[in-house]
Design a protein around this motif. Structure first.
Motif, PDB file in Angstrom:
ATOM      1  N   ILE A 198       1.964   4.808  -4.127  1.00 38.45           N
ATOM      2  CA  ILE A 198       2.872   3.760  -3.671  1.00 38.45           C
ATOM      3  C   ILE A 198       4.201   3.977  -4.381  1.00 38.45           C
ATOM      4  O   ILE A 198       4.251   4.043  -5.607  1.00 38.45           O
ATOM      5  N   ASN A 213      -3.108  -6.604  -3.290  1.00 34.23           N
ATOM      6  CA  ASN A 213      -2.904  -5.515  -4.244  1.00 34.23           C
ATOM      7  C   ASN A 213      -2.225  -6.035  -5.504  1.00 34.23           C
ATOM      8  O   ASN A 213      -1.364  -6.911  -5.445  1.00 34.23           O
ATOM      9  N   ASP A 272       0.836  -1.202   0.000  1.00 32.79           N
ATOM     10  CA  ASP A 272       0.000   0.000   0.000  1.00 32.79           C
ATOM     11  C   ASP A 272       0.869   1.249   0.000  1.00 32.79           C
ATOM     12  O   ASP A 272       2.090   1.180  -0.194  1.00 32.79           O
ATOM     13  N   SER A 273       0.246   2.403   0.248  1.00 29.28           N
ATOM     14  CA  SER A 273       0.943   3.681   0.121  1.00 29.28           C
ATOM     15  C   SER A 273       1.990   3.931   1.197  1.00 29.28           C
ATOM     16  O   SER A 273       2.746   4.893   1.110  1.00 29.28           O
ATOM     17  N   SER A 285      -4.503  -1.115  -8.756  1.00 26.36           N
ATOM     18  CA  SER A 285      -3.481  -0.089  -8.973  1.00 26.36           C
ATOM     19  C   SER A 285      -2.981  -0.102 -10.410  1.00 26.36           C
ATOM     20  O   SER A 285      -2.923  -1.154 -11.060  1.00 26.36           O
ATOM     21  N   ASN A 311      -8.979   5.985  -7.251  1.00 25.71           N
ATOM     22  CA  ASN A 311      -8.158   5.933  -6.050  1.00 25.71           C
ATOM     23  C   ASN A 311      -6.720   6.336  -6.371  1.00 25.71           C
ATOM     24  O   ASN A 311      -5.831   5.490  -6.508  1.00 25.71           O
ATOM     25  N   GLN A 318      -8.455   1.100 -13.541  1.00 33.27           N
ATOM     26  CA  GLN A 318      -8.460   1.007 -12.082  1.00 33.27           C
ATOM     27  C   GLN A 318      -9.847   0.651 -11.546  1.00 33.27           C
ATOM     28  O   GLN A 318     -10.866   1.156 -12.013  1.00 33.27           O
ATOM     29  N   ASP A 363      -4.481   7.490  -4.510  1.00 30.48           N
ATOM     30  CA  ASP A 363      -3.529   7.093  -3.478  1.00 30.48           C
ATOM     31  C   ASP A 363      -2.968   5.699  -3.723  1.00 30.48           C
ATOM     32  O   ASP A 363      -1.966   5.313  -3.112  1.00 30.48           O
ATOM     33  N   ASN A 364      -3.612   4.926  -4.606  1.00 26.96           N
ATOM     34  CA  ASN A 364      -3.150   3.571  -4.895  1.00 26.96           C
ATOM     35  C   ASN A 364      -2.457   3.479  -6.253  1.00 26.96           C
ATOM     36  O   ASN A 364      -2.309   2.391  -6.810  1.00 26.96           O
TER      37      ASN A 364
END
Length: 601
Positions: A452, A341, A105-106, A373, A412, A358, A414-415
């Motif tokens: 990430i 992920n 993840d991030s 992702s 998303n 995504q 952030d991903n």
């Protein structure tokens, strides 16, 4: 463990399975001369039944369709045919909470390694008798001898550096006559290349990596395979390979026109040329519309997740595969592992195209993806341009600002996977014209922005391919990983002052990422670039980061008045790199050509 009678050469894939899976079906592929003529039966086993056998237009294949109910226990299945052949098939217990495993993840930094070029931990497997290509360490496109044992030996170094995930370019068997080191021409989807180690050693890497706080991300190839695979001489079905298993340059080569997938006006001919076309003659293109092949690829991914206890998958050349299959493939894996992920390589700098894939994206054509992702090629290109261009209203930092402003296209952002370079492009230090200050700014930005982080091996010691764009030079040997090298990144011996500086900067950033709530969960707020300075904040309940990237060749006494919405009532911050207390009530001094990271607790 498998045992056979008569048909000792029969190939069984997957070679074992597990009880307690979300999907209670299993399809076992048998490959042997005339195997389809056999009539198979399963000896009585509680909770497991042989539902049917699928035969194809090739009499050398049979597919056993198995149902494994929740009551089934680990043990050995015994299959036999009426003519006397039999084999045993192991059902294992799953690792506790296997289905609940967390993917990368991030908060993570993924360290990308070409294992053949990283470290030679076992020189005895550099050349393996019976394999088509021997070691040739002086050839840029040859095999240099790096292996999985070399990665295992480097785990203490990687932990100290701050790495939390390892992505190895495919270590699977690539038994090709030449240029096999890169790993993307797979000749056995279930076997680690003996020149890299073994299946057992790959699993040992996963176990030992976790002891160092590091997960394993496997690089899977769904689109193509190596031309020396047995499928080229004995296809499971006549439609297993696109264009009937034949390659004609200019006719059967992929167009690389990825926009045809989203283009509402695209012809079916153009769509097929993109998705069905081969990259090169040595990489035949798989037809994922073939349901037996689609199931084979789904099971192969799940097998490796369970077997090697993976924390993620990177999918090579993602969009080139059939898009309906990709929806099924990602859904099957994410249903089995909801917190897992997967990142897909969609090499486009157009976020409108990348975001299509995504999970959560509402597409005009109704396509639904379960891919968590994608790789942010837009930001990579923009960052290099920003650091190499002069500042103006439409050049320099504004490129980065505009790229990130397109995040509204992603369900998303952030991903997203963010990176400065990878194994298919010149190294960041090379792209930035061997400028240490710019390289430090680039890596600071990528390691503190949303997403990430992925870093290519050797970036921490400024590996460089200036003067050559050949992939063999981009994938340069890691210093200290091979005998006779003048410098050693593992120990620091022989490194230049600039290399030491970069290595310390990366170590600071990566170890900070591991424990920073602002990096892991923080909101990104960025500000329009001004006077050669791009600034942004990462904001969480526990922590706020202020980041200033100064391209000016002179120091700047920089007013913080515009940052009040993120600073609030705070008056003090700590500099990440100097550990000094900084007053943030009025101005800060930004060193020339530098990245400044201030931490507000």
């Amino acid at each position: 463990m498998l045992s056979f009678q008569l048909h000792a050469k029969m190939r069984v894939e997957p070679q074992n399975w597990w009880v307690g899976m979300q999907n209670n079906t299993l399809q076992i592929m048998l490959h042997d001369q005339g195997i389809a003529k056999q009539q198979w039966q399963l000896a009585s086993y509680s909770g497991v039944s042989l539902k049917s056998v699928t035969k194809t237009d090739n009499p050398n294949y049979a597919f056993l369709n198995i149902e494994i109910n929740p009551i089934a226990k680990p043990g050995v299945l015994v299959f036999s045919s009426k003519s006397g052949e039999h084999f045993e098939y192991q059902l294992h217990a799953r690792k506790v909470n296997s289905s609940k495993r967390n993917g990368f993840d991030s908060s993570d930094t993924i360290y990308l390694i070409n294992p053949d070029r990283f470290a030679n931990g076992d020189s005895s497997n550099d050349t393996v008798k019976g394999m088509l290509e021997a070691a040739n360490p002086i050839e840029r496109g040859g095999r240099h001898g790096g292996d999985i044992q070399g990665v295992i030996n480097a785990l203490p170094y990687l932990q100290k550096l701050g790495v939390t995930q390892l992505w190895l370019t495919p270590p699977l068997e690539n038994d090709m006559p030449s240029y096999s080191y890169h790993g993307y021409a797979i000749t056995d989807f279930y076997t680690i290349d003996p020149r890299m180690g073994s299946n057992e050693l790959y699993r040992e890497l996963s176990v030992k990596a976790k002891q160092h706080g590091i997960g394993i991300v496997m690089d899977l190839v769904l689109n193509h395979f190596g031309s020396e695979h047995e499928w080229m001489t004995d296809k499971p079905t006549s439609d297993w390979i696109n264009f009937n298993g034949e390659f004609a340059k200019g006719k059967h080569a992929t167009s690389h026109a990825r926009q045809t997938i989203q283009d509402p006006h695209a012809s079916e001919f153009d769509k097929r040329q993109f998705s069905d076309g081969w990259f090169v003659a040595t990489m035949p293109d798989l037809n994922q519309r073939q349901p037996l092949l689609a199931n084979y690829l789904i099971q192969n991914a799940i097998w490796w997740i369970e077997y090697a206890d993976l924390s993620g998958i990177r999918v090579d050349t993602y969009s080139y595969s059939d898009k309906a299959f990709l929806a099924d493939w990602t859904k099957a894996i994410m249903t089995e592992y909801p917190a897992f992920n997967i990142v897909g390589e969609e090499w486009t700098t157009n976020p409108a195209i990348a975001s299509y894939w995504q999970a959560g994206k509402v597409n005009n054509d109704g396509y639904t993806s379960s891919l968590p992702s994608v790789m942010d090629f837009s930001l990579q290109e923009s960052l290099i341009q920003a650091l190499n261009e002069e500042e103006s209203w439409n050049t320099g930092w504004v490129k980065v600002y505009q790229s990130i402003a397109n995040d509204f296209l992603y369900p998303n952002p952030d991903n997203l996977l963010v990176f400065a370079d990878n194994h298919d492009m010149s190294r960041v230090y090379t792209q930035l014209k061997q400028d240490l200050a710019k390289t430090k700014m680039a890596m600071t930005m990528l390691l503190t922005t949303r997403g990430i982080a992925q870093m290519y091996y050797g970036t921490e010691v400024l590996l460089d391919n200036t003067g050559s764009n050949d992939h063999g030079d981009i994938r340069i040997d890691f210093p200290g990983g091979f005998k006779g090298q003048p410098s050693n990144a593992f120990t620091g011996q022989g490194l230049s002052d600039e290399q030491h500086d970069m290595q310390q900067t990366i170590t600071t950033l990566l170890n900070f990422r591991k424990q920073s709530p602002a990096i892991a969960q923080g909101k990104l707020v960025h500000f329009s670039p001004e006077a050669g300075i791009y600034s942004y904040a990462r904001i969480s309940e526990q922590q706020t980061l202020l980041v200033f990237l100064n391209k000016n060749t002179a120091a700047k006494n920089w007013s913080l008045a515009y940052l009040q919405e993120v600073i609030g009532q705070h008056k003090q911050a700590v500099s990440l790199f100097t550990e000094q207390q900084i007053n943030i009530t009025d101005t800060v001094t930004l060193a020339p050509m530098s990245a400044t990271v201030l931490i507000i607790e």
